[in-house]
Motif scaffolding. Structure first.
Motif, short mmCIF file in Angstrom:
data_model
loop_
_atom_site.label_atom_id
_atom_site.label_comp_id
_atom_site.label_asym_id
_atom_site.label_seq_id
_atom_site.Cartn_x
_atom_site.Cartn_y
_atom_site.Cartn_z
N GLY A 61 40.93 45.77 38.85
CA GLY A 61 39.70 45.97 39.76
C GLY A 61 39.53 44.69 40.62
O GLY A 61 40.24 43.77 40.29
N PHE A 62 38.58 44.69 41.43
CA PHE A 62 38.37 43.55 42.36
C PHE A 62 37.08 43.11 41.99
O PHE A 62 36.00 43.75 42.40
N SER A 76 50.44 42.19 31.01
CA SER A 76 49.29 41.16 31.40
C SER A 76 48.18 41.60 32.05
O SER A 76 48.28 42.40 32.99
N ILE A 77 47.01 41.04 31.49
CA ILE A 77 45.74 41.79 32.05
C ILE A 77 45.01 40.70 33.07
O ILE A 77 44.86 39.60 32.50
N HIS A 78 44.71 41.28 34.13
CA HIS A 78 44.22 40.40 35.17
C HIS A 78 43.07 41.12 35.91
O HIS A 78 42.81 42.26 36.01
N MET A 79 42.31 40.66 36.97
CA MET A 79 41.23 41.11 37.96
C MET A 79 41.63 40.62 39.25
O MET A 79 42.40 39.57 39.40
N ASN A 80 41.73 41.38 40.27
CA ASN A 80 41.96 41.21 41.63
C ASN A 80 40.81 40.42 42.33
O ASN A 80 39.71 40.71 41.96
N SER A 81 40.99 40.02 43.69
CA SER A 81 40.10 39.32 44.53
C SER A 81 40.67 39.61 45.89
O SER A 81 41.92 39.29 46.15
N PHE A 82 39.94 39.69 46.91
CA PHE A 82 40.22 40.00 48.32
C PHE A 82 39.50 39.74 49.12
O PHE A 82 37.98 39.75 49.12
N SER A 83 39.59 39.11 50.53
CA SER A 83 38.64 38.62 51.33
C SER A 83 37.71 39.83 51.83
O SER A 83 36.72 39.64 52.44
N ASP A 84 38.38 40.95 51.89
CA ASP A 84 37.64 42.10 52.53
C ASP A 84 37.08 42.73 51.32
O ASP A 84 37.61 43.16 50.34
N SER A 85 35.63 42.59 51.07
CA SER A 85 34.99 43.10 49.83
C SER A 85 35.03 44.65 49.73
O SER A 85 34.60 45.20 48.69
N SER A 86 35.41 45.38 50.68
CA SER A 86 35.48 46.89 50.77
C SER A 86 37.01 47.30 49.69
O SER A 86 36.75 48.40 49.52
N SER A 118 38.92 48.23 46.82
CA SER A 118 38.73 48.36 45.58
C SER A 118 39.68 48.90 44.62
O SER A 118 40.72 49.30 45.28
N GLY A 119 39.51 49.22 43.40
CA GLY A 119 40.54 49.95 42.56
C GLY A 119 41.34 49.13 41.86
O GLY A 119 41.44 48.04 42.05
N ALA A 120 42.22 49.65 41.05
CA ALA A 120 43.21 49.03 40.15
C ALA A 120 44.71 49.15 40.94
O ALA A 120 45.17 49.83 41.77
N GLN A 121 45.23 47.91 40.43
CA GLN A 121 46.81 47.78 41.06
C GLN A 121 47.68 47.32 39.93
O GLN A 121 47.38 46.67 39.08
N LYS A 126 37.57 56.14 43.77
CA LYS A 126 38.59 56.04 44.94
C LYS A 126 39.70 54.90 44.32
O LYS A 126 39.51 53.96 44.42
N ASN A 127 40.81 55.49 44.06
CA ASN A 127 41.90 54.77 43.62
C ASN A 127 43.35 55.39 43.76
O ASN A 127 43.95 56.16 42.84
#
Length: 240
Positions: A201-202, A131-141, A143-146, A173-174
């Motif tokens: 990624g984010f 399953s392919i997704h993109m991430n998002s977080f309140s802290d914009s710093s 990054s990277g894949a999970q 950086k990941n």
């Protein structure tokens, strides 16, 4: 005279048998030589799930791009790469729309969509689910894949780690470690085959979003996932 006839008949039978053996061996060697080097994958079927889909756009990037759009583009590129390697591929969706079959509200359509994807996962006879997704977080710093794996099958963590090891190098950086998918991730919780979910990624990170919108970078991600899948089926797994 009788013995001579019998001898001739036996010789004829032996000659026919030897001819058939030669034909069989020739065809066998020909078939082996014409099969692709990676022929083991011919029987493997991979489900590629482009997460979300209208009316559910998923996360929204800083630029306003919707997650579902990037998910589909990477999924399509991954599908092409796997087909080149002789895998069978099933796409849960191939258009911008979700695969809901009922419902009036967005919530009802999302529920129908999830149930339809679940039926594909467990009713198709496929070998693995990605399953392919993109991430998002309140802290914009951030990054990277999970990479998350389903807890329902032991092989899921092996598959996920094979893919994670190829995703790591594409970001400067990941160092994100593998994680078991929480029960709240519906498809990971319901999957009965080896399954993993990739947050590629984010979209909340400026640098990540720019890369994820790039066609070249989408190709890199798709190639990394395909290579990880190769490693999984070849048995080139990581050391625990």
């Amino acid at each position: 005279m009788i013995y001579l006839v019998i001898y001739i008949k036996r010789a004829t039978v032996i000659l026919v048998i030897m001819t058939l053996v030669v034909i069989y061996l020739t065809m066998t060697l020909y078939n082996r030589s014409t099969k692709p080097a990676f022929s083991r994958e011919n029987s493997y079927t991979v489900i590629i799930d482009a997460g979300h889909g209208n009316p559910d756009g998923g996360a929204t990037g800083i630029s306003g791009i919707g997650e579902s759009e990037i998910n589909l583009k990477i999924s399509q590129k991954l599908s092409a790469k796997l087909k080149e390697k002789c895998y069978n591929v099933i796409m849960t969706r191939e258009t911008a729309d979700g695969i809901y079959s009922e419902g009036n509200s967005i919530k009802e359509k999302k529920l129908s969509d999830m149930h339809n994807r679940e039926r594909i996962i467990n009713g198709s006879g496929a070998d693995i689910f990605i399953s392919i997704h993109m991430n998002s977080f309140s802290d914009s710093s951030v990054s990277g894949a999970q990479v998350f794996y389903s807890a329902n099958r032991d092989e899921s963590s092996v598959l996920a780690e094979c893919i994670r090891l190829h995703l790591i190098p594409i970001y400067e950086k990941n160092d994100r470690i593998l994680k078991e998918a929480p029960k709240s991730i519906y498809l990971m919780n319901k999957a009965k085959i080896p399954a993993c979910l990739l947050e590629c990624g984010f979209l909340s990170n400026v640098e990540n979003e720019a890369l994820l919108m790039s066609d070249d970078y989408q190709e890199k991600i798709a190639e990394a996932i395909a290579s990880g899948i190769d490693d999984y089926f070849k048995g080139d797994t990581y050391e625990k």
